[in-house]
Scaffold this motif. Sequence first.
Motif, PDB file in Angstrom:
ATOM      1  N   ALA C  11       0.844  -1.193   0.000  1.00  0.00           N
ATOM      2  CA  ALA C  11       0.000   0.000   0.000  1.00  0.00           C
ATOM      3  C   ALA C  11       0.883   1.248   0.000  1.00  0.00           C
ATOM      4  O   ALA C  11       1.940   1.264   0.635  1.00  0.00           O
ATOM      5  CB  ALA C  11      -0.907  -0.011   1.221  1.00  0.00           C
ATOM      6  N   ALA C 100     -11.573   8.488   8.985  1.00  0.00           N
ATOM      7  CA  ALA C 100     -12.180   7.319   8.348  1.00  0.00           C
ATOM      8  C   ALA C 100     -12.185   7.406   6.833  1.00  0.00           C
ATOM      9  O   ALA C 100     -11.972   6.413   6.153  1.00  0.00           O
ATOM     10  CB  ALA C 100     -13.608   7.136   8.855  1.00  0.00           C
ATOM     11  N   ARG C 135     -18.268   0.104  -8.198  1.00  0.00           N
ATOM     12  CA  ARG C 135     -17.728  -1.251  -8.347  1.00  0.00           C
ATOM     13  C   ARG C 135     -17.753  -1.995  -7.013  1.00  0.00           C
ATOM     14  O   ARG C 135     -16.783  -2.643  -6.631  1.00  0.00           O
ATOM     15  CB  ARG C 135     -16.293  -1.220  -8.872  1.00  0.00           C
ATOM     16  N   PHE C 137     -17.828  -0.771  -3.981  1.00  0.00           N
ATOM     17  CA  PHE C 137     -17.396   0.004  -2.812  1.00  0.00           C
ATOM     18  C   PHE C 137     -18.410   1.119  -2.556  1.00  0.00           C
ATOM     19  O   PHE C 137     -18.811   1.809  -3.490  1.00  0.00           O
ATOM     20  CB  PHE C 137     -16.031   0.651  -3.055  1.00  0.00           C
ATOM     21  N   ASP C 138     -18.780   1.310  -1.296  1.00  0.00           N
ATOM     22  CA  ASP C 138     -19.634   2.455  -0.978  1.00  0.00           C
ATOM     23  C   ASP C 138     -18.799   3.726  -1.039  1.00  0.00           C
ATOM     24  O   ASP C 138     -17.764   3.823  -0.378  1.00  0.00           O
ATOM     25  CB  ASP C 138     -20.220   2.307   0.429  1.00  0.00           C
ATOM     26  N   HIS C 155     -13.941   4.877   2.418  1.00  0.00           N
ATOM     27  CA  HIS C 155     -13.150   4.396   3.557  1.00  0.00           C
ATOM     28  C   HIS C 155     -11.672   4.275   3.174  1.00  0.00           C
ATOM     29  O   HIS C 155     -11.350   3.793   2.093  1.00  0.00           O
ATOM     30  CB  HIS C 155     -13.670   3.025   4.007  1.00  0.00           C
ATOM     31  N   HIS C 156     -10.810   4.682   4.079  1.00  0.00           N
ATOM     32  CA  HIS C 156      -9.380   4.721   3.745  1.00  0.00           C
ATOM     33  C   HIS C 156      -8.830   3.353   3.373  1.00  0.00           C
ATOM     34  O   HIS C 156      -7.905   3.239   2.578  1.00  0.00           O
ATOM     35  CB  HIS C 156      -8.568   5.353   4.886  1.00  0.00           C
ATOM     36  N   ALA C 157      -9.423   2.293   3.943  1.00  0.00           N
ATOM     37  CA  ALA C 157      -8.892   0.953   3.671  1.00  0.00           C
ATOM     38  C   ALA C 157      -9.098   0.542   2.214  1.00  0.00           C
ATOM     39  O   ALA C 157      -8.492  -0.415   1.744  1.00  0.00           O
ATOM     40  CB  ALA C 157      -9.540  -0.069   4.610  1.00  0.00           C
ATOM     41  N   ASN C 158      -9.984   1.268   1.510  1.00  0.00           N
ATOM     42  CA  ASN C 158     -10.242   0.950   0.110  1.00  0.00           C
ATOM     43  C   ASN C 158      -9.447   1.829  -0.844  1.00  0.00           C
ATOM     44  O   ASN C 158      -9.632   1.749  -2.059  1.00  0.00           O
ATOM     45  CB  ASN C 158     -11.739   1.086  -0.200  1.00  0.00           C
ATOM     46  N   GLU C 160      -6.296   1.882  -1.870  1.00  0.00           N
ATOM     47  CA  GLU C 160      -5.451   1.217  -2.871  1.00  0.00           C
ATOM     48  C   GLU C 160      -6.307   0.674  -4.011  1.00  0.00           C
ATOM     49  O   GLU C 160      -5.992   0.849  -5.183  1.00  0.00           O
ATOM     50  CB  GLU C 160      -4.660   0.077  -2.227  1.00  0.00           C
ATOM     51  N   ALA C 161      -7.412   0.015  -3.645  1.00  0.00           N
ATOM     52  CA  ALA C 161      -8.257  -0.613  -4.663  1.00  0.00           C
ATOM     53  C   ALA C 161      -8.921   0.436  -5.555  1.00  0.00           C
ATOM     54  O   ALA C 161      -8.915   0.313  -6.786  1.00  0.00           O
ATOM     55  CB  ALA C 161      -9.316  -1.485  -3.996  1.00  0.00           C
ATOM     56  N   GLN C 164      -6.358   2.075  -7.837  1.00  0.00           N
ATOM     57  CA  GLN C 164      -5.990   1.183  -8.955  1.00  0.00           C
ATOM     58  C   GLN C 164      -7.094   1.106 -10.000  1.00  0.00           C
ATOM     59  O   GLN C 164      -6.839   1.098 -11.195  1.00  0.00           O
ATOM     60  CB  GLN C 164      -5.741  -0.231  -8.434  1.00  0.00           C
ATOM     61  N   LEU C 165      -8.334   1.062  -9.500  1.00  0.00           N
ATOM     62  CA  LEU C 165      -9.481   1.069 -10.419  1.00  0.00           C
ATOM     63  C   LEU C 165      -9.460   2.345 -11.264  1.00  0.00           C
ATOM     64  O   LEU C 165      -9.618   2.303 -12.479  1.00  0.00           O
ATOM     65  CB  LEU C 165     -10.787   1.076  -9.621  1.00  0.00           C
TER      66      LEU C 165
END
Lengths: 934, 88, 179
Positions: C11, C100, C135, C137-138, C155-158, C160-161, C164-165
Motif C-alpha cells: 500500500a 475514516a 464497483r 465500494f460504498d 473508507h481509507h482501507a479501500n 489502494e483498490a 488502482q481502479l
Amino acid sequence: MSGFRVQNRGLIDRHKTLSFQFDGKSCTGHPGDTLASALLANGIKIMGRSFKYHRPRGVWGAWFDDSNAIFNISLGAIQLPNCPAATTYLEDGMQARSVNTFPSARFDIKGVLDWFSPFLPAGFYYKTFMRPNWHLFEPTIRKMAGLGKLDGNIIEEYQSDQIHQSCDLLIVGAGPAGLAAALSASQKGSSVVLVDDHDIAGGSSYQQQSNIENKPASLWIRDQIAAIAGNGGRILLSTTAYGIYDHNLVALIQDSGFGHAPRLWRMRAKRILIATGAIDRQITFANNDRPGIMSAVGALEFLGRYGVLVGKKIALLSNNSHTQNTANLLREAGAEVETFDTGDNSPVAIGGKKLRALNIDGKSHSCDVILASGGLTPVVHLWRHGGGRLEWNEAIQAFIPAQATTGMRAAGAANGIYELDEALADARAAALDQPSPKVQSAYQIKALLPDINSKKRQWIDFQHDVTVKDIELAARENYSSVEHLKRYTTLGMASDQGKTSNMAGLAVMASLQNRTISEVGTTTFRPPFVPVPFELYRGVKRQQLFNPPKRLALEAEHRNVGAAMGEYGGWLRPAWYGDDDPHNTIRKEVISARTHVAIIDASPLGKIEIMGPDAEKFINFVFYNTLTTLKPGKIRYALMLSERGIVYDDAVITRVDQNRFIISCSSSHVEGVNNALEGWRQDGNDPDRIFVHDTTQNWATITLSGPKAGELLSKLDMSIDLSPDAFPHMTFRQADFLSVPARISRVSFTGDPSYEISVPTLHASALWSAIAKAGKSVQAAFIGVEALSILRAEKGYIIVGKDTDGETMPHDIGFSQPRLRKESAFVGDRALHTHAANGQNRRQLVGLMVKGNECKIVTGAHLIDQSGSKPRSIGYVTSSYDSPTLAHPIALALLENGTARIGESVAVWNQGDIRQATIASACFYDKGGGLLNA
Amino acid sequence: MQQFPCPFCGLRNEQEFHFAGEAGKTRPDTMKEVSAEQWSAYLNHYNNPMGKTCEIWVHLPCQEYFVMQRDTVTMEVFASEQIRKDLK
Amino acid sequence: MRDDRDKWAPAIGAERPAIKNTHLQLSVLKTQRQTLISGPYKKCLDICKLPRATSWPQTATGNNYAVRLRRDRILVIDGPSLDDGWHDDAGVSVSDMSSAYILVEIKGEAALDLLNRGADLNVDIASGSVVRSFRGFDVFIYRWQSETQFRMHFHHANLEAIWQLSQAFEKQIVEYNRR
C-alpha cells in the motif's frame, strides 16, 4: 471458383490490398471487406464444416445471419477462436482457419461422419451414451465436437472497457428507418443514441441501388447523419445491441478491431426503438445445405457493400415479391440469373462441394449458386428480450411486433413494413411516440410448406445438421413443444440462436402436426443476440482488482519490520513477522506473548457506535446477553443471534455513557452486524432515538497482550492508573495520546492481561512508533494473526463461523444463562426453546487432546461413533494447533452431547485413518481465569 | 438489471438493494406464549406470489428500509414507501 | 503455512501523485475535519449551522459544507468541532470521522466518464443521498464548485483498490479518446 469482385460496386477501399491466409491458402482483400466477402471474392466457397456430420458449408448470410463460417484467426501474437467470418472485418496479415475441420474446410477427414448420418439421428448421443455413465464418453465426444481452440496465451492488454450511460431514446439499427427516427427525435430535443453493428450507417440501403426521398441513398444518409449530430444525437457504429434486460437496460458491445477487447455500454434508455430490419428466410428443400446456396438478401449485401458477385450463373428461388428486383441487380452486375418460383414441387440441389444444378419441375437448370429467399423475416430478437409480444401476420407470413412494455417500439422492416417510404413514415411516428400510419403493403408472399414426405435430406439448422427427419423424430417421441424440440434436436442453438433456422423449423413442426405456425409458437429469445466474448464482462476486475482486500493504515510499518501480509476476513493483515520458517516464527511469537508482551494490530475490529436515548433498550433487544445492567465505563462480552437462534457474531460491548455504546464485533462481520442493527432500528423502533454509526475505520487499534502489557502501556505516558483495582479487566478508559483522543479497553482475546488502545487512524503511525520504541525494554514482540489464532484457541475463545456453524446456538458454546433468565425479549429468543434447540444430541463446543508426542489432529476431521453397524459422524474438529504454551497439540471441536462426555475418549476419522483423542474442556490455558485479572 | 425506487434516493440500480423480507409480517411478542406454529410461520412461511407482491427491501448505500410493491412476472415496480411512518 | 507476502503490491497510502492527463485529474485532498451527524435533517443542519446538505446532482460550494448521506444523516466537511456521542439538547448523534474517509477530487472534461465506469451516475436522476456503489465500494460522490468537478469520499482501507481502479479507468479513457 464462382464468386468474384465486380467494378464500381461496394464500399471497400480498392486502393489498398490486404493479404491474408485461409486454411493455409494465400488470398487478398480490401479494407472494408469481411473475411467472408474477401473469401467469396477469391472464389472460395467452402468455409467450414457442420458441427455433427462435418458436411461442407459455405456462407448463408452476409452478416449476423450466418453461422456456417466460423474461424480461428491469428494476427501477430494474438489468436482468437470462433470469429464469425461474415462479421469479422479483414485486417492485413490475418491467418484464418475454419474451426471443426482437419486438415481444412475443403478436405475434412471427419466428413466421413456424414456417411453414418442414418445412424446418428436427433437424440442419438442422449440415448446411446446414457449407460453406464455419460461421463465415460464425454471427453471423447467433446473432443470430436467443439469449435475453436484456445491457444492458451493470455493477451495482457485485452481488457474490456465498461461504461454506464443513459439516454431518452435508443434506436437500434441505423438503416433508413433508424436514421429517420433519430433525426425526428433529436429535432424535438430528445437525447438520442443510434447504434448500428456495421461500421457504416445505411443498413439495407446498400442492397438496392435506389434513391431515398429523391436523393441518392449515400447523399441522403450523409445528410441525416450530419443533421442528427447537429442536434446533439450520438451515433455509435460497430456497436451491436445484443440484449435488452429489465427496465430498459440495453447491453451494447462496441467492436474495437481485431485483438482489442470490445467495449461494453450499459445503456439505460427511457425509450427504445427497434429498427433492426429484416433478414431472408431459408427455403426447405432437398440438399439445401450445399455450399453455394445462399440468402438472396445476403447476395445483395455482398454486392452492395463489398462489390462481390456471389456467382456467375445464379438460380434465384423465391416465394415472395421482394426478390423481383434482385435478379435485375445481379444481372446488371454481370451474372446470368434464372428465377424460379418455389411452386408446389420440391426442388433438389444437385452437386456436392461444387453446386451443379437446381432440379425443379422435372427439369435440371445448371448453376453455380442458388439464392433462396423464403420471405423477409423481421429481426425481432431484441423486441422479445425487452418483453414485447409477437403476433403472426398471415399476409406477410412472419411474426411481427405486437404489444410491448412501456417505452419500446419497433419500426420499418423490423415492424413488418418493407416499403421504404412507409418504413420512413413509420419510423418518424415511432420516434415521436405517435401512432403508426396505416400501411397498405404491396409485398406479396406465398406460404411455404415444406415437403415432409420427401425421402431426401432437407436441412433446417445448417450449423447443427438438424433435418426435417430429426424434427419428425422429435415430434414422434413427443418433443413437440418448441422448447422441447429445440433441446432435443439442438435446433437453433449456439451462434445461430434461431436467426436462420427458427422459421423453417416451426414450419416443419406446423406441417407435421397440421397446425399453423402461430399455434406452434416460437422459442424464447434470449440474450446475447450475437456471441460476445467472456472478456466483455470481466473488464478491469482481474488480478489485484479481482477481489482486493482492505488495507491497514499501518501496512507500511508492518512491512518495515518484515510482516508477511495475508488475507484475513477481507483485510490484508500481518500473518507473522520475519523471513524465517513460518512455523517456528509463529511459535516464537506465541511464546513471546505468553512470557513478555505481544503487539498486535487489531484495527479491523468493529467499532460500531449505538447512540441515543433508546440505545440501551435497543442493544438489549438485539444482543443475547442482558446489557441493561452494564454500567458506563464497563465492557461485556455478548453474542448476536439470528432470529433462528443461531450465533451470528460475538462482540465486546462498551458502555461509554448512558446513551452511548461501542460494539466491537468481529473484523469480518462489521458490515453484516451494522446492517442487522440498522434493520432492527428502522423496523419496530423509533429511529429518531437510536443511531448506529460504523466508525470502525476512523480508529486504529493496537493491542498489547501478555504479562508485561501493563508495564508497556505505562511507558506511553497517558496518565492512567493501571493498577488492577483502578483499571480492572473488562473496563474502559478514555485518555489523551499526544493530544489526540485515545480509548483503552481492557479486554483479552488471549487469556493474558490485554489492553486495546485506539487512536484516530491518522495518528496510528505515531502510536505504533511509540509502542515499538517503548516495547524494546520489555522484550515486546510484534505478532501476527496466526499466533493470535493459537493464543485464543489455547484459551478456548471461539471464532464465530470457524468454531461455530449454521446450527450453533449460544447454549452449545457455554452461554446458557440469558436463554433461561433474560427478562426481556431479544432477537432469536423464541428459537432457543424449540424442540430442536432442546435436543439431547446438540453439538457442543469441547476441547480435544492427544498425547504430547503425537501430531496434531487435522482441522475438519470427523468425530465418529463406531458403536453401530456403520460409523456415524457425531461432530468435527473446528480448530487445531500445536500449542507452544502447553507443548502438546490442542483442538476445538463441535461434538454431540460433548459437555457431558468430557474425560471420555472419542474416535477421530480423517480420510480413512482413525485415531483416538480425549475430550476435554474447551479451555486449555489458565482455566481459573486468574491471569486476566492480574 | 432492474431499477428500484428508493423512497429517499429515487431510482437506483438493483445491485444497490437487498431483499429483506415479505411485507406484512409482525414479530410475535415473545414475552407472551408463542406457539411453535406461530414462530415457524414468522420465520419460514412466505407467500411468494406470482405476480403482484409487497416486499421489504433495503437500499444498502443509504440504508433505507422500505416497502415496495412490484410484479414478479413483468418486473414492473408500482410503488415504494419508507418503512418508518413518522417522518412523512 | 502459505506465504502471501508478495501477492499484493504494498500500500502506498494517501501521499501519492495525482492521476493526470489532458482530460482528467484525480488527486487526494486533505480535510481538516469530517463529521458524521445523524438525526432529523433539520436538527443535523442546526448543530453545524449550515443551510443545507448537498444531494445528487447538486453542487456543494466553499470549504465548509455538508453532504446528505441518508434521510437522517449528513457528513460535514470542515465544520465546527463537536463532541462524539449523543447530543441530548440538539437531538442528534455525532461521530468524528476525519480519519475514516479519504477525499479525492476528480476534475476535467472526462471526470464524469471516469465516474461512470465505476458507478451509474445519471445527472437527470436526482438522488437524496450522495452514497453509491462504485464497483461494489460504498462511496460518496457529489459535484463541488462546478458541474464538472467532483469529489468522492470512501473508507481509507479501500484507497489502494479504488485508486488502482481509477488508474485502469483513466487508461481506458485515454484509449477511448485516442480512437
